[in-house]
Design an enzyme around this catalytic site. Structure first.
Site, PDB file in Angstrom:
ATOM      1  N   LYS A 269       0.828  -1.218   0.000  1.00 22.55           N
ATOM      2  CA  LYS A 269       0.000   0.000   0.000  1.00 22.55           C
ATOM      3  C   LYS A 269       0.859   1.263   0.000  1.00 22.55           C
ATOM      4  O   LYS A 269       0.629   2.179  -0.784  1.00 22.55           O
ATOM      5  CB  LYS A 269      -0.906   0.003   1.233  1.00 22.55           C
ATOM      6  CG  LYS A 269      -1.503   1.363   1.541  1.00 22.55           C
ATOM      7  CD  LYS A 269      -2.108   1.407   2.941  1.00 22.55           C
ATOM      8  CE  LYS A 269      -2.437   2.806   3.383  1.00 22.55           C
ATOM      9  NZ  LYS A 269      -1.358   3.475   4.127  1.00 22.55           N
ATOM     10  N   ASN A 270       1.848   1.304   0.894  1.00 24.96           N
ATOM     11  CA  ASN A 270       2.590   2.564   1.030  1.00 24.96           C
ATOM     12  C   ASN A 270       3.542   2.833  -0.135  1.00 24.96           C
ATOM     13  O   ASN A 270       4.015   3.957  -0.292  1.00 24.96           O
ATOM     14  CB  ASN A 270       3.297   2.637   2.390  1.00 24.96           C
ATOM     15  CG  ASN A 270       2.288   2.861   3.514  1.00 24.96           C
ATOM     16  OD1 ASN A 270       1.140   3.250   3.258  1.00 24.96           O
ATOM     17  ND2 ASN A 270       2.695   2.609   4.748  1.00 24.96           N
TER      18      ASN A 270
ATOM     19  N   CYS B  79      -5.160   8.547   8.552  1.00 25.25           N
ATOM     20  CA  CYS B  79      -5.410   8.119   9.928  1.00 25.25           C
ATOM     21  C   CYS B  79      -5.021   9.206  10.931  1.00 25.25           C
ATOM     22  O   CYS B  79      -4.038   9.918  10.722  1.00 25.25           O
ATOM     23  CB  CYS B  79      -4.600   6.856  10.218  1.00 25.25           C
ATOM     24  SG  CYS B  79      -5.087   5.448   9.226  1.00 25.25           S
TER      25      CYS B  79
ATOM     26  N   ARG C 272       0.653  15.212  12.547  1.00 28.77           N
ATOM     27  CA  ARG C 272       1.360  14.676  11.370  1.00 28.77           C
ATOM     28  C   ARG C 272       1.691  15.840  10.436  1.00 28.77           C
ATOM     29  O   ARG C 272       1.098  16.001   9.368  1.00 28.77           O
ATOM     30  CB  ARG C 272       0.501  13.627  10.660  1.00 28.77           C
ATOM     31  CG  ARG C 272       0.203  12.424  11.522  1.00 28.77           C
ATOM     32  CD  ARG C 272      -0.631  11.382  10.799  1.00 28.77           C
ATOM     33  NE  ARG C 272       0.152  10.592   9.870  1.00 28.77           N
ATOM     34  CZ  ARG C 272      -0.355   9.625   9.101  1.00 28.77           C
ATOM     35  NH1 ARG C 272      -1.647   9.351   9.147  1.00 28.77           N
ATOM     36  NH2 ARG C 272       0.411   8.943   8.283  1.00 28.77           N
ATOM     37  N   PRO C 273       2.661  16.680  10.841  1.00 31.42           N
ATOM     38  CA  PRO C 273       2.969  17.851  10.025  1.00 31.42           C
ATOM     39  C   PRO C 273       3.634  17.468   8.702  1.00 31.42           C
ATOM     40  O   PRO C 273       4.128  16.349   8.564  1.00 31.42           O
ATOM     41  CB  PRO C 273       3.955  18.634  10.910  1.00 31.42           C
ATOM     42  CG  PRO C 273       4.545  17.632  11.832  1.00 31.42           C
ATOM     43  CD  PRO C 273       3.512  16.559  12.031  1.00 31.42           C
TER      44      PRO C 273
ATOM     45  N   ASP D 261       5.920  19.791   7.350  1.00 33.44           N
ATOM     46  CA  ASP D 261       6.894  20.889   7.224  1.00 33.44           C
ATOM     47  C   ASP D 261       8.160  20.466   6.463  1.00 33.44           C
ATOM     48  O   ASP D 261       8.745  21.274   5.733  1.00 33.44           O
ATOM     49  CB  ASP D 261       7.272  21.424   8.620  1.00 33.44           C
ATOM     50  CG  ASP D 261       7.798  20.317   9.526  1.00 33.44           C
ATOM     51  OD1 ASP D 261       7.065  19.342   9.745  1.00 33.44           O
ATOM     52  OD2 ASP D 261       8.947  20.408   9.989  1.00 33.44           O
TER      53      ASP D 261
ATOM     54  N   ASP E 256       3.650   0.871  12.149  1.00 31.49           N
ATOM     55  CA  ASP E 256       2.398   0.344  11.583  1.00 31.49           C
ATOM     56  C   ASP E 256       2.048  -1.042  12.116  1.00 31.49           C
ATOM     57  O   ASP E 256       0.933  -1.512  11.914  1.00 31.49           O
ATOM     58  CB  ASP E 256       2.488   0.289  10.054  1.00 31.49           C
ATOM     59  CG  ASP E 256       2.678   1.671   9.464  1.00 31.49           C
ATOM     60  OD1 ASP E 256       2.303   2.649  10.125  1.00 31.49           O
ATOM     61  OD2 ASP E 256       3.223   1.775   8.350  1.00 31.49           O
TER      62      ASP E 256
ATOM     63  N   ARG F  88      -9.103   0.730   3.432  1.00 27.98           N
ATOM     64  CA  ARG F  88      -8.104   1.618   2.823  1.00 27.98           C
ATOM     65  C   ARG F  88      -6.789   0.874   2.605  1.00 27.98           C
ATOM     66  O   ARG F  88      -5.989   1.268   1.768  1.00 27.98           O
ATOM     67  CB  ARG F  88      -7.840   2.840   3.728  1.00 27.98           C
ATOM     68  CG  ARG F  88      -8.909   3.906   3.649  1.00 27.98           C
ATOM     69  CD  ARG F  88      -8.450   5.169   4.361  1.00 27.98           C
ATOM     70  NE  ARG F  88      -7.050   5.397   4.087  1.00 27.98           N
ATOM     71  CZ  ARG F  88      -6.121   5.709   4.993  1.00 27.98           C
ATOM     72  NH1 ARG F  88      -6.454   5.872   6.241  1.00 27.98           N
ATOM     73  NH2 ARG F  88      -4.879   5.887   4.649  1.00 27.98           N
TER      74      ARG F  88
HETATM   75  N1  EPU Z   1       7.102  14.350  10.428  1.00 23.82           N
HETATM   76  C1  EPU Z   1       7.349  15.673  10.681  1.00 23.82           C
HETATM   77  N2  EPU Z   1       7.379  16.547   9.622  1.00 23.82           N
HETATM   78  C2  EPU Z   1       7.198  16.132   8.344  1.00 23.82           C
HETATM   79  C3  EPU Z   1       6.949  14.788   8.087  1.00 23.82           C
HETATM   80  C4  EPU Z   1       6.913  13.906   9.150  1.00 23.82           C
HETATM   81  O1  EPU Z   1       7.513  16.090  11.815  1.00 23.82           O
HETATM   82  O2  EPU Z   1       7.241  16.972   7.439  1.00 23.82           O
HETATM   83  C5  EPU Z   1       7.078  13.392  11.539  1.00 23.82           C
HETATM   84  C6  EPU Z   1       5.726  12.704  11.681  1.00 23.82           C
HETATM   85  O3  EPU Z   1       4.831  13.460  12.442  1.00 23.82           O
HETATM   86  C7  EPU Z   1       6.105  11.396  12.322  1.00 23.82           C
HETATM   87  C8  EPU Z   1       7.489  11.095  11.723  1.00 23.82           C
HETATM   88  O4  EPU Z   1       7.974  12.342  11.232  1.00 23.82           O
HETATM   89  O5  EPU Z   1       6.255  11.568  13.698  1.00 23.82           O
HETATM   90  C9  EPU Z   1       7.505  10.088  10.603  1.00 23.82           C
HETATM   91  O6  EPU Z   1       6.547  10.457   9.618  1.00 23.82           O
HETATM   92  P1  EPU Z   1       6.695  10.065   8.105  1.00 23.82           P
HETATM   93  O7  EPU Z   1       6.717  11.297   7.277  1.00 23.82           O
HETATM   94  O8  EPU Z   1       7.801   9.071   7.902  1.00 23.82           O
HETATM   95  O9  EPU Z   1       5.312   9.362   7.862  1.00 23.82           O
HETATM   96  P2  EPU Z   1       4.456   9.410   6.562  1.00 23.82           P
HETATM   97  O10 EPU Z   1       5.360   9.393   5.376  1.00 23.82           O
HETATM   98  O11 EPU Z   1       3.423  10.459   6.613  1.00 23.82           O
HETATM   99  C10 EPU Z   1       4.387   6.830   6.184  1.00 23.82           C
HETATM  100  C11 EPU Z   1       3.326   5.794   6.072  1.00 23.82           C
HETATM  101  C12 EPU Z   1       2.715   5.544   7.438  1.00 23.82           C
HETATM  102  C13 EPU Z   1       3.811   5.122   8.405  1.00 23.82           C
HETATM  103  C14 EPU Z   1       4.919   6.178   8.436  1.00 23.82           C
HETATM  104  C15 EPU Z   1       6.108   5.783   9.299  1.00 23.82           C
HETATM  105  C16 EPU Z   1       2.482   6.275   3.878  1.00 23.82           C
HETATM  106  C17 EPU Z   1       1.375   6.789   3.038  1.00 23.82           C
HETATM  107  N3  EPU Z   1       2.292   6.297   5.179  1.00 23.82           N
HETATM  108  O12 EPU Z   1       3.736   8.005   6.648  1.00 23.82           O
HETATM  109  O13 EPU Z   1       1.815   4.485   7.247  1.00 23.82           O
HETATM  110  O14 EPU Z   1       3.267   4.981   9.677  1.00 23.82           O
HETATM  111  O15 EPU Z   1       5.409   6.415   7.096  1.00 23.82           O
HETATM  112  O16 EPU Z   1       6.663   4.623   8.819  1.00 23.82           O
HETATM  113  O17 EPU Z   1       3.504   5.833   3.375  1.00 23.82           O
HETATM  114  C18 EPU Z   1      -0.034   3.112   7.691  1.00 23.82           C
HETATM  115  O18 EPU Z   1       0.303   2.442   6.708  1.00 23.82           O
HETATM  116  O19 EPU Z   1      -0.913   2.738   8.518  1.00 23.82           O
HETATM  117  C19 EPU Z   1       0.637   4.395   7.939  1.00 23.82           C
HETATM  118  C20 EPU Z   1       0.159   5.307   8.771  1.00 23.82           C
END
Ligand code: EPU
Length: 427
Positions: free
Chosen positions: A22-23, A116, A121-122, A124, A304, A396
């Site tokens: 999925k991701n 979710c 979940r910023p 930035d 996850d 999803r």
């Molecule tokens: N973060 C920031 N700033 C940013 C981006 C992230 O502070 O600009 C923080 C987040 O708040 C979090 C950490 O960095 O604390 C990691 O976030 P990351 O950006 O890696 O997460 P993501 O890319 O939004 C993906 C997966 C998530 C999975 C996370 C961590 C996708 C679509 N989603 O999210 O998957 O939990 O990486 O591995 O790829 C799921 O599949 O259930 C799911 C939530």
């Protein structure tokens, strides 16, 4: 609207096949925007996030077909249509439209993403990356506006290791002039998968899967065919449910290298695990030992799988501490597990599980995707019938879950919710 019903306590046995990741899927599909001719992706999971992205690509003028897991996208007729609201709000990964549209059109308007609710979940770091590449980025009434006269390669250090920011910056940088270096990049397998697709399209990327990624921008990207990697989170979910309620389950279509942290934790608990090329066998363990879990970025234990693992720990003897260092509020499943007789306390970023307990069937609600997976596992472990609502979250991310579990001998089915139940859900 439907609910899921599970009659627990029947030991699971047999083979279960993992779908495409999925991701990865949610990044590969937006990446097709960057090509000038058709891109075909094989092995996609049939989940609602994939369908929503298909609709979004069609909304911006793409021609998309999706059948038997194969998606063909003709991006040649796409335009830089603003997407400030609507379907973009349905999933978190719609943020990848920002990087892809910025890369191709040098402009994009994308509503702030949904997904979710796991605490803050910023995005930035995504924005920091786009700005470093020369884009002007503003947030107006819940939508992100991006515009650049020209994208120029840059050196970008991520303050937080982020999967989304790493991929999003890659998507824009493949079409920037000159070299981009992403430092402190995320190393998840999905990043390598996206880099492989982009490379097949003609991009020049080195270092994906390490913490420094170098990208030399190119003027055009062409169509290609790509096969997605297996879903390591779905595989992990099946490994955990096999340990929780199985008597010998073979998980097929998995890359064991991606599962090392999960294999190690299951073995520490006393679960027999055997891995070969692309399969993992989970044997039956009569007694399980408690283990502590701390979620970390890859190759650490994935956040996850924290929620599904919490369900399993109810079977283990002793006290276990599960700490989520990635998301501060990924604990909405705990109240539901308590309804099923679990003895769990939440303290800050940790859940403390005291086992073993015999879970009891109950009416519970999935608040997010992996909470849903945790409740299904709990339902399979429990005595009696468990009813899970909030299936839109599970749909999803897990394709054909009922059919796959039925294949292991589970007694699980979907049922229409009554008018009264729908009314209760609203209140
Ligand atoms: N973060 C920031 N700033 C940013 C981006 C992230 O502070 O600009 C923080 C987040 O708040 C979090 C950490 O960095 O604390 C990691 O976030 P990351 O950006 O890696 O997460 P993501 O890319 O939004 C993906 C997966 C998530 C999975 C996370 C961590 C996708 C679509 N989603 O999210 O998957 O939990 O990486 O591995 O790829 C799921 O599949 O259930 C799911 C939530």
């Amino acid at each position: 609207m439907e609910k899921l019903k599970i009659a627990g306590g029947y030991p699971l046995e047999g083979t279960i096949k993992v779908s495409g990741a999925k991701n990865s899927a949610v990044a590969l599909i937006p990446a097709t925007i960057l090509a000038d001719s058709p891109v075909t992706i094989e092995g996609l999971p049939d989940i609602s996030d994939v369908r929503t992205l298909q609709d979004l690509l069609e909304e911006i003028g793409g021609t998309v077909s999706f059948e038997d897991g194969e998606m063909r996208v003709d991006p040649s007729t796409m335009v830089s249509m603003p997407l400030p609201s609507g379907k973009v709000k349905k999933l978190r990964a719609s943020y990848y439209l920002m990087g892809a549209m910025l890369g191709r059109f040098k402009k994009a308007v994308i509503g702030l993403p949904g997904g979710c609710h796991l605490g803050p979940r910023p995005i930035d770091q995504h924005i920091k990356g786009f700005e470093a590449l020369g884009a002007e980025v503003t947030n107006e009434q819940g939508a992100i506006y991006l515009r650049a006269d020209e994208l120029k390669g840059a050196r970008i250090y991520l303050d937080v290791v982020s999967v989304g920011a790493t991929i999003n910056i890659m998507l824009a940088a493949v079409r920037a002039k000159g070299r981009t270096i992403i430092e402190n990049a995320a190393k998840e397998p999905e990043i390598i998968d996206v880099a492989t697709l982009l490379s097949n399209m003609g991009a020049k990327i080195k270092g994906a899967g390490t913490d420094v990624i170098r990208i030399d921008g190119v003027d055009e990207l062409h169509g290609c065919r790509h096969t997605i990697i297996p879903d390591r989170i779905e595989a992990g979910t099946f490994m955990i449910l096999a340990a929780a309620a199985g008597k010998g389950v073979l998980i097929d279509n998995v890359i064991p290298l991606h599962m090392e942290s999960v294999i190690a934790k299951l073995r520490e608990m006393g679960v027999p695990v055997e891995a070969n090329d692309d399969q993992i066998f989970i044997g039956k363990a009569d007694k399980l030992k408690s283990v502590d879990i701390k979620t970390l970025v890859y190759p650490g234990f994935p956040t996850d799988l924290q929620q599904p693992f919490t369900a399993l720990l109810n079977r283990a003897e002793g006290s276990a501490v599960v700490t989520d260092t990635i998301y501060s509020a990924r604990f909405k499943h705990i109240d539901e597990l308590r309804r099923m007789n679990a003895t769990i306390k939440v303290e800050g970023r940790s859940a403390i599980i005291n086992g073993p307990v015999q879970l009891q069937g109950a009416k519970v609600k999935a608040s997010d995707l992996r909470a849903g997976a945790a409740l299904v596992i709990a339902g399979l472990m429990a005595e009696g019938i468990t009813e899970v609502t909030g299936l839109e979250h599970i749909d999803r991310g897990y394709s054909d879950l009922v059919e796959k579990l039925e294949g292991l001998g589970a007694t699980i089915w979907r049922e229409k919710m009554t008018a009264e139940e729908l009314e209760q859900l609203k209140s």
